[in-house]
Design a protein around this motif. Structure first.
Motif, PDB file in Angstrom:
ATOM      1  N   ARG A  69       0.834  -1.209   0.000  1.00 12.47           N
ATOM      2  CA  ARG A  69       0.000   0.000   0.000  1.00 12.47           C
ATOM      3  C   ARG A  69       0.865   1.254   0.000  1.00 12.47           C
ATOM      4  NH1 ARG A  69      -2.090   0.416   5.368  1.00 12.47           N
ATOM      5  NH2 ARG A  69      -0.070   1.378   5.640  1.00 12.47           N
ATOM      6  N   ASP A  70       1.902   1.261   0.838  1.00 11.55           N
ATOM      7  CA  ASP A  70       2.782   2.430   0.929  1.00 11.55           C
ATOM      8  C   ASP A  70       3.574   2.656  -0.365  1.00 11.55           C
ATOM      9  OD1 ASP A  70       1.821   2.701   3.485  1.00 11.55           O
ATOM     10  OD2 ASP A  70       3.648   1.939   4.460  1.00 11.55           O
ATOM     11  N   GLU A  71       3.996   1.578  -1.003  1.00 13.23           N
ATOM     12  CA  GLU A  71       4.715   1.703  -2.282  1.00 13.23           C
ATOM     13  C   GLU A  71       3.802   2.277  -3.360  1.00 13.23           C
ATOM     14  OE1 GLU A  71       8.275   0.782  -3.040  1.00 13.23           O
ATOM     15  OE2 GLU A  71       7.973   1.362  -0.937  1.00 13.23           O
ATOM     16  N   VAL A  72       2.555   1.822  -3.391  1.00 11.71           N
ATOM     17  CA  VAL A  72       1.582   2.340  -4.363  1.00 11.71           C
ATOM     18  C   VAL A  72       1.277   3.804  -4.061  1.00 11.71           C
ATOM     19  CG1 VAL A  72      -0.807   2.153  -5.189  1.00 11.71           C
ATOM     20  CG2 VAL A  72       0.591   0.087  -4.898  1.00 11.71           C
ATOM     21  N   ALA A  73       1.056   4.134  -2.786  1.00  7.04           N
ATOM     22  CA  ALA A  73       0.757   5.517  -2.390  1.00  7.04           C
ATOM     23  C   ALA A  73       1.897   6.462  -2.729  1.00  7.04           C
ATOM     24  CB  ALA A  73       0.438   5.584  -0.901  1.00  7.04           C
ATOM     25  N   ALA A  74       3.123   5.973  -2.645  1.00  3.50           N
ATOM     26  CA  ALA A  74       4.301   6.800  -2.952  1.00  3.50           C
ATOM     27  C   ALA A  74       4.568   6.855  -4.459  1.00  3.50           C
ATOM     28  CB  ALA A  74       5.519   6.258  -2.221  1.00  3.50           C
ATOM     29  N   ARG A  75       3.721   6.209  -5.235  1.00  2.00           N
ATOM     30  CA  ARG A  75       3.806   6.189  -6.704  1.00  2.00           C
ATOM     31  C   ARG A  75       5.088   5.549  -7.224  1.00  2.00           C
ATOM     32  NH1 ARG A  75      -0.126  10.426  -8.942  1.00  2.00           N
ATOM     33  NH2 ARG A  75      -1.329  10.779  -7.070  1.00  2.00           N
ATOM     34  N   ARG A  76       5.577   4.586  -6.454  1.00  3.79           N
ATOM     35  CA  ARG A  76       6.737   3.817  -6.909  1.00  3.79           C
ATOM     36  C   ARG A  76       6.296   2.590  -7.704  1.00  3.79           C
ATOM     37  NH1 ARG A  76       9.031   5.967  -1.948  1.00  3.79           N
ATOM     38  NH2 ARG A  76       8.081   4.355  -0.666  1.00  3.79           N
ATOM     39  N   CYS A  77       4.988   2.422  -7.812  1.00  2.11           N
ATOM     40  CA  CYS A  77       4.415   1.301  -8.551  1.00  2.11           C
ATOM     41  C   CYS A  77       3.400   1.846  -9.542  1.00  2.11           C
ATOM     42  CB  CYS A  77       3.676   0.353  -7.604  1.00  2.11           C
ATOM     43  SG  CYS A  77       4.715  -0.403  -6.373  1.00  2.11           S
ATOM     44  N   GLU A  78       3.109   1.023 -10.545  1.00  2.00           N
ATOM     45  CA  GLU A  78       2.030   1.382 -11.449  1.00  2.00           C
ATOM     46  C   GLU A  78       0.739   1.384 -10.643  1.00  2.00           C
ATOM     47  OE1 GLU A  78       2.144  -1.209 -14.833  1.00  2.00           O
ATOM     48  OE2 GLU A  78       4.151  -0.558 -15.363  1.00  2.00           O
ATOM     49  N   ALA A  79      -0.236   2.099 -11.142  1.00  2.00           N
ATOM     50  CA  ALA A  79      -1.497   2.279 -10.413  1.00  2.00           C
ATOM     51  C   ALA A  79      -2.116   0.951  -9.977  1.00  2.00           C
ATOM     52  CB  ALA A  79      -2.484   3.049 -11.280  1.00  2.00           C
ATOM     53  N   ALA A  80      -2.587   0.941  -8.770  1.00  2.00           N
ATOM     54  CA  ALA A  80      -3.312  -0.203  -8.218  1.00  2.00           C
ATOM     55  C   ALA A  80      -4.416   0.369  -7.344  1.00  2.00           C
ATOM     56  CB  ALA A  80      -2.384  -1.088  -7.400  1.00  2.00           C
ATOM     57  N   ASP A  81      -5.577  -0.252  -7.396  1.00  2.00           N
ATOM     58  CA  ASP A  81      -6.717   0.259  -6.630  1.00  2.00           C
ATOM     59  C   ASP A  81      -7.020  -0.677  -5.465  1.00  2.00           C
ATOM     60  OD1 ASP A  81      -8.874   1.830  -5.880  1.00  2.00           O
ATOM     61  OD2 ASP A  81     -10.242   0.745  -7.197  1.00  2.00           O
ATOM     62  N   PHE A 136       6.713 -24.406 -10.556  1.00  2.00           N
ATOM     63  CA  PHE A 136       5.306 -24.301 -10.207  1.00  2.00           C
ATOM     64  C   PHE A 136       4.914 -22.830 -10.287  1.00  2.00           C
ATOM     65  CE2 PHE A 136       6.659 -28.195  -8.296  1.00  2.00           C
ATOM     66  CZ  PHE A 136       5.578 -29.046  -8.438  1.00  2.00           C
ATOM     67  N   ARG A 137       3.620 -22.574 -10.300  1.00  2.00           N
ATOM     68  CA  ARG A 137       3.135 -21.190 -10.282  1.00  2.00           C
ATOM     69  C   ARG A 137       2.327 -20.970  -9.003  1.00  2.00           C
ATOM     70  NH1 ARG A 137      -2.375 -21.432 -11.688  1.00  2.00           N
ATOM     71  NH2 ARG A 137      -2.804 -23.380 -12.761  1.00  2.00           N
ATOM     72  N   THR A 138       2.358 -19.741  -8.553  1.00  2.00           N
ATOM     73  CA  THR A 138       1.538 -19.330  -7.427  1.00  2.00           C
ATOM     74  C   THR A 138       1.391 -17.817  -7.520  1.00  2.00           C
ATOM     75  OG1 THR A 138       1.200 -19.586  -5.043  1.00  2.00           O
ATOM     76  CG2 THR A 138       3.433 -19.034  -5.755  1.00  2.00           C
ATOM     77  N   SER A 139       0.592 -17.240  -6.674  1.00  2.00           N
ATOM     78  CA  SER A 139       0.452 -15.785  -6.659  1.00  2.00           C
ATOM     79  C   SER A 139       0.136 -15.316  -5.249  1.00  2.00           C
ATOM     80  CB  SER A 139      -0.633 -15.321  -7.639  1.00  2.00           C
ATOM     81  OG  SER A 139      -1.879 -15.807  -7.257  1.00  2.00           O
ATOM     82  N   LEU A 140       0.444 -14.077  -5.015  1.00  2.00           N
ATOM     83  CA  LEU A 140       0.111 -13.422  -3.750  1.00  2.00           C
ATOM     84  C   LEU A 140      -0.766 -12.228  -4.077  1.00  2.00           C
ATOM     85  CD1 LEU A 140       3.580 -13.398  -1.969  1.00  2.00           C
ATOM     86  CD2 LEU A 140       1.632 -14.872  -1.469  1.00  2.00           C
ATOM     87  N   LEU A 141      -1.843 -12.075  -3.334  1.00  2.00           N
ATOM     88  CA  LEU A 141      -2.735 -10.951  -3.513  1.00  2.00           C
ATOM     89  C   LEU A 141      -2.614 -10.063  -2.291  1.00  2.00           C
ATOM     90  CD1 LEU A 141      -4.961  -9.472  -5.080  1.00  2.00           C
ATOM     91  CD2 LEU A 141      -6.612 -10.907  -3.861  1.00  2.00           C
ATOM     92  N   PHE A 142      -2.162  -8.834  -2.509  1.00  2.00           N
ATOM     93  CA  PHE A 142      -2.046  -7.857  -1.435  1.00  2.00           C
ATOM     94  C   PHE A 142      -3.269  -6.930  -1.535  1.00  2.00           C
ATOM     95  CE2 PHE A 142       2.286  -9.093  -2.542  1.00  2.00           C
ATOM     96  CZ  PHE A 142       2.785  -9.416  -1.298  1.00  2.00           C
ATOM     97  N   GLN A 143      -4.010  -6.771  -0.420  1.00  2.00           N
ATOM     98  CA  GLN A 143      -5.204  -5.938  -0.386  1.00  2.00           C
ATOM     99  C   GLN A 143      -5.114  -4.976   0.798  1.00  2.00           C
ATOM    100  OE1 GLN A 143      -8.960  -8.100  -1.726  1.00  2.00           O
ATOM    101  NE2 GLN A 143      -7.896  -9.643  -0.496  1.00  2.00           N
ATOM    102  N   TRP A 144      -5.681  -3.820   0.634  1.00  2.00           N
ATOM    103  CA  TRP A 144      -5.679  -2.832   1.710  1.00  2.00           C
ATOM    104  C   TRP A 144      -6.908  -1.940   1.582  1.00  2.00           C
ATOM    105  CZ3 TRP A 144      -2.325  -3.157  -2.328  1.00  2.00           C
ATOM    106  CH2 TRP A 144      -2.340  -2.123  -3.258  1.00  2.00           C
ATOM    107  N   GLN A 145      -7.157  -1.184   2.639  1.00  2.00           N
ATOM    108  CA  GLN A 145      -8.325  -0.267   2.674  1.00  2.00           C
ATOM    109  C   GLN A 145      -7.944   1.083   2.145  1.00  2.00           C
ATOM    110  OE1 GLN A 145     -11.418  -0.990   3.782  1.00  2.00           O
ATOM    111  NE2 GLN A 145     -10.954  -3.074   4.372  1.00  2.00           N
TER     112      GLN A 145
END
Length: 145
Positions: A69-81, A136-145
């Protein structure tokens, strides 16, 4: 961050090479528990890989999403909602030991590395023997308010 990278390097059984200075003889290759599996090429398309299975159900505490969440808020990542998924290719040895983790690029290298560290933690002593070394494949889903 360097702690995560060090842990990943140790867990991934990597090989490192130090370039010689001009006029010096090349030093020997420094190998950290090198194996043939560590040199296997990373698959480009994860969709054909089997899903990674765990001994115990993996759970991700909500607090793990705060870094993302902090990385997205700091705009170090492409947009994520309020959510960001990281797909990972994981190389597992026949005995169930993790050999490599490779995140798919999502336009946010810090989160890609973070997800690799989280997966390393979740997979440690939690993978089933697979009979042969394979991806193998797997994924992690990060979610925040």
């Amino acid at each position: 961050m360097s702690v995560i990278l060090l842990a990943l390097a140790q867990a991934a059984q990597v090989t490192a090479f130090v370039s010689p200075s001009e006029g010096e003889e090349a030093p020997p290759v420094l190998t950290v528990a090198a194996t043939q599996e560590s040199a296997a090429s990373v698959p480009g398309d994860l969709s054909g890989l089997p899903e990674l299975k765990f001994r115990r159900r993996r759970t991700m505490p909500p607090a793990l999403s705060s870094f993302v969440r902090d990385e997205v808020a700091a705009r170090r990542c492409e947009a994520a909602d309020k959510r960001l998924r990281v797909n990972l290719a994981v190389l597992v040895a026949e005995d169930g030991q993790l050999r490599r983790i490779h995140p798919q690029a999502i336009g946010c290298p810090t989160v890609e590395q973070y997800a690799s560290g989280v997966m390393l933690s979740m997979a440690r002593a939690n993978l089933l023997p697979v009979g042969e070394t394979r991806w193998f494949r797997t994924s992690l889903l990060f979610q925040w308010q």
